[in-house]
Scaffold this active site. Structure first.
Site, PDB file in Angstrom:
ATOM      1  N   TRP A 102     -11.405  -6.908   2.995  1.00 48.46           N
ATOM      2  CA  TRP A 102     -10.773  -6.684   1.683  1.00 48.46           C
ATOM      3  C   TRP A 102     -11.235  -7.711   0.668  1.00 48.46           C
ATOM      4  O   TRP A 102     -11.509  -7.374  -0.490  1.00 48.46           O
ATOM      5  CB  TRP A 102      -9.247  -6.621   1.820  1.00 48.46           C
ATOM      6  CG  TRP A 102      -8.877  -5.372   2.551  1.00 48.46           C
ATOM      7  CD1 TRP A 102      -8.383  -5.276   3.820  1.00 48.46           C
ATOM      8  CD2 TRP A 102      -9.075  -4.022   2.095  1.00 48.46           C
ATOM      9  NE1 TRP A 102      -8.249  -3.957   4.169  1.00 48.46           N
ATOM     10  CE2 TRP A 102      -8.656  -3.166   3.142  1.00 48.46           C
ATOM     11  CE3 TRP A 102      -9.557  -3.443   0.925  1.00 48.46           C
ATOM     12  CZ2 TRP A 102      -8.709  -1.766   3.042  1.00 48.46           C
ATOM     13  CZ3 TRP A 102      -9.611  -2.056   0.818  1.00 48.46           C
ATOM     14  CH2 TRP A 102      -9.189  -1.239   1.867  1.00 48.46           C
ATOM     15  N   ASP A 171      -4.362 -11.410  -3.284  1.00 45.27           N
ATOM     16  CA  ASP A 171      -4.131 -10.049  -2.801  1.00 45.27           C
ATOM     17  C   ASP A 171      -3.135 -10.142  -1.639  1.00 45.27           C
ATOM     18  O   ASP A 171      -3.480 -10.583  -0.550  1.00 45.27           O
ATOM     19  CB  ASP A 171      -5.461  -9.449  -2.327  1.00 45.27           C
ATOM     20  CG  ASP A 171      -5.298  -8.048  -1.748  1.00 45.27           C
ATOM     21  OD1 ASP A 171      -4.155  -7.558  -1.665  1.00 45.27           O
ATOM     22  OD2 ASP A 171      -6.331  -7.443  -1.382  1.00 45.27           O
ATOM     23  N   LYS A 195       2.415  -0.350   1.856  1.00 45.57           N
ATOM     24  CA  LYS A 195       2.586  -1.028   3.144  1.00 45.57           C
ATOM     25  C   LYS A 195       4.021  -1.541   3.265  1.00 45.57           C
ATOM     26  O   LYS A 195       4.823  -0.968   3.983  1.00 45.57           O
ATOM     27  CB  LYS A 195       1.571  -2.149   3.297  1.00 45.57           C
ATOM     28  CG  LYS A 195       0.144  -1.592   3.300  1.00 45.57           C
ATOM     29  CD  LYS A 195      -0.888  -2.646   3.030  1.00 45.57           C
ATOM     30  CE  LYS A 195      -2.213  -2.037   2.650  1.00 45.57           C
ATOM     31  NZ  LYS A 195      -2.813  -1.216   3.707  1.00 45.57           N
TER      32      LYS A 195
HETATM   33  N1  PMP Z   1      -6.267  -5.181  -0.094  1.00 45.56           N
HETATM   34  C1  PMP Z   1      -5.759  -5.144   1.151  1.00 45.56           C
HETATM   35  C2  PMP Z   1      -5.466  -6.438   1.853  1.00 45.56           C
HETATM   36  C3  PMP Z   1      -5.531  -3.908   1.756  1.00 45.56           C
HETATM   37  O1  PMP Z   1      -5.037  -3.866   2.999  1.00 45.56           O
HETATM   38  C4  PMP Z   1      -5.815  -2.721   1.055  1.00 45.56           C
HETATM   39  C5  PMP Z   1      -5.563  -1.348   1.644  1.00 45.56           C
HETATM   40  N2  PMP Z   1      -5.518  -1.226   2.982  1.00 45.56           N
HETATM   41  C6  PMP Z   1      -6.352  -2.815  -0.225  1.00 45.56           C
HETATM   42  C7  PMP Z   1      -6.552  -4.058  -0.774  1.00 45.56           C
HETATM   43  C8  PMP Z   1      -6.709  -1.578  -1.022  1.00 45.56           C
HETATM   44  O2  PMP Z   1      -5.529  -0.984  -1.425  1.00 45.56           O
HETATM   45  P1  PMP Z   1      -5.499   0.403  -2.212  1.00 45.56           P
HETATM   46  O3  PMP Z   1      -5.797   1.460  -1.221  1.00 45.56           O
HETATM   47  O4  PMP Z   1      -4.086   0.431  -2.730  1.00 45.56           O
HETATM   48  O5  PMP Z   1      -6.492   0.347  -3.298  1.00 45.56           O
END
Ligand code: PMP
Length: 358
Positions: A102, A171, A195
Site C-alpha cells: 500500500w 494511511d 474495514k
Molecule cells: N491503504 C491500505 C492500507 C489498504 O488496505 C487499502 C485497501 N485494502 C487501501 C489503501 C486502498 O483503499 P481503497 O480501496 O479504499 O482505495
C-alpha cells in the site's frame, strides 16, 4: 439466520447490531416515508446523520480543535493522489516510508506529482515488517512524512510512530479506531471506510486545517481539502448511505467502549498468533514486534495445503481466509466487529486441520 465468520480484509465484517438497525430503518427512515438513501443530502433527516457521524468520529478518534473530519469519495486510493496534490509544493520533497504494497502505491502517485524521498524501504522484506525509527533518513524541511500504519497485505503494523519535524501523514485504512492514537501528532490521517468503519464508498480524512491552505491554486475544487472543510463534506452529493452506516458503526463502538474493543483486539490477535507459534506446521509471516492485530498472516508447508485449508475453512463457515493474491498464504482480518468466538472457531479449525494434514 446463519452468519459466516467473515475474515475478509475489506469490505469486512460489520457489527450485526448496525446491520440490523439499518434493516429496521431501511424502507421508512424514522417515519419520513422514504429510505435514508433516498433522502436529500441537504434535508433534515440526512443532516442529522451527517452531523452525528462527524461528532462520533471526533469523540472516538480523539480529534483536537483545529482539525476537520471529512468524508471523501474515491476511497483511500484517491488520497494517495490528493495528499501530494494539496501538500507537496513546488520545489519541496515529501518523505515516504515504503513499508509494503500500500505504501508503494501511495509513493507511485506522489512521484507523479513531485519530488519524493524514500525515507526507509522494507517493502519486500520477508519476514514482513515496518522500519525501526532509527532506520529513517528524513529530508530537512520535508513537506510531510507519509506512513502506512498497517500494511493490510503483509500483516505488518507500526506499533509506535516516528518523531519528525515534518507533519506526519498516515494511511490508517486498516487500523483506524482499533487502538488509541494521539491525533495531535499527525497532520493528516486517512482511511478507506470498508474495514473498521463501515461499508466501502468513502474515505474518512482527519486533517489539521492549516495544512489545507498549502494547496496550489491550480488544483480543481473537488480535489482540494479546503473545499471539503469549508463545505463540511457536502460540496457535492456525499456518499450518504456509507456515511449513515459509519454513523451506526460509531454508535455501536461508543456503546461497546473503545477501551473494551481495543483490549479485545489485542486478545483476539494474541490467541491467533499463539496458535500459529505453538506448532511448526504454521509459520507467521511478520516479524514478531510488527505483527498486526488487524490482519494476521501466516503460511502452511505448501501452497496445496494452503488452498485446502482455505477451502475446508470456508465449508466450515470460516470465510475469506485466502491471503492477498499478490502474496498467497493465509490472512485472517479481525477488525473491531469481528467476534472473539470466530477467532476461537478458527483456532480449533487450525488444530483439526493440522492433526489431519500435519
Ligand atoms: N491503504 C491500505 C492500507 C489498504 O488496505 C487499502 C485497501 N485494502 C487501501 C489503501 C486502498 O483503499 P481503497 O480501496 O479504499 O482505495
Amino acid at each position: 439466520m446463519s452468519r459466516a465468520y467473515n475474515f475478509s480484509a475489506g469490505p469486512a465484517a460489520m457489527p450485526v447490531e448496525a446491520l440490523e438497525e439499518a434493516q429496521r430503518e431501511l424502507v421508512d427512515y424514522k417515519g419520513s416515508g422514504m429510505s435514508i438513501m433516498e433522502s436529500s443530502h441537504r434535508g433534515k433527516e440526512y443532516s442529522e446523520v451527517h452531523e452525528e457521524c462527524i461528532a462520533n468520529l471526533k469523540e472516538l478518534v480523539g480529534v483536537p480543535e483545529g482539525y476537520s473530519v471529512l468524508f471523501l469519495h474515491g476511497g483511500a486510493s484517491m488520497q494517495f493522489a490528493m495528499i501530494p496534490m494539496n501538500l507537496l509544493g513546488e520545489g519541496q520533497t515529501a518523505d515516504y516510508v515504503n513499508s509494503g504494497a500500500w505504501a508503494t502505491k501511495a509513493i507511485k502517485e506522489a512521484k507523479n506529482l513531485g519530488s519524493v524521498n524514500i525515507a526507509a524501504d522494507c517493502a519486500k522484506d520477508i519476514p514482513t515488517r515496518q522500519p525501526a525509527a532509527d532506520e529513517l533518513s528524513l529530508t530537512p524541511g520535508a513537506a510531510y512524512l507519509h506512513l502506512t500504519s498497517n500494511e493490510t497485505i503483509s500483516g505488518a503494523q507500526m506499533k509506535s510512530f516516528p518523531e519528525a519535524d515534518a507533519p506526519l501523514v498516515c494511511d490508517m485504512s486498516s487500523d483506524i479506531l482499533s487502538r488509541k492514537i494521539d491525533v495531535g501528532r499527525f497532520g493528516l490521517i486517512y482511511a478507506g471506510a470498508q474495514k473498521n468503519l463501515g461499508p466501502s464508498g468513502a474515505a474518512v480524512v482527519v486533517i489539521r486545517d492549516d495544512l489545507a491552505e498549502r494547496c496550489p491554486a491550480t488544483v480543481p475544487s473537488m480535489f482540494r481539502y479546503s473545499t471539503h472543510i469549508e463545505k463540511n463534506s457536502l460540496f457535492n452529493t456525499a456518499p450518504c448511505f456509507t456515511i449513515y452506516m459509519i454513523m451506526l458503526v460509531t454508535r455501536w463502538l461508543k456503546k461497546k467502549g473503545t477501551e473494551n474493543v481495543y483490549s479485545q483486539n489485542v486478545a483476539k490477535a494474541g490467541k491467533l498468533y499463539n496458535a500459529i507459534d505453538s506448532t511448526d506446521f504454521y509459520s507467521a509471516t511478520a516479524v514478531p514486534e510488527f505483527r498486526s492485530d488487524m490482519n494476521v498472516t501466516w503460511r502452511l508447508p505448501s501452497e496445496e495445503l494452503e488452498a485446502e485449508f482455505v477451502a475446508e475453512a470456508a465449508e466450515a463457515g470460516l470465510k475469506g481466509l485466502k491471503g492477498h493474491r499478490s502474496v498467497g498464504g493465509i490472512r485472517a482480518s479481525i477488525y473491531n466487529a469481528f467476534p472473539p468466538e470466530g477467532v476461537d472457531a478458527l483456532v480449533s479449525f487450525m488444530q483439526d486441520f493440522e492433526s489431519q494434514n500435519g
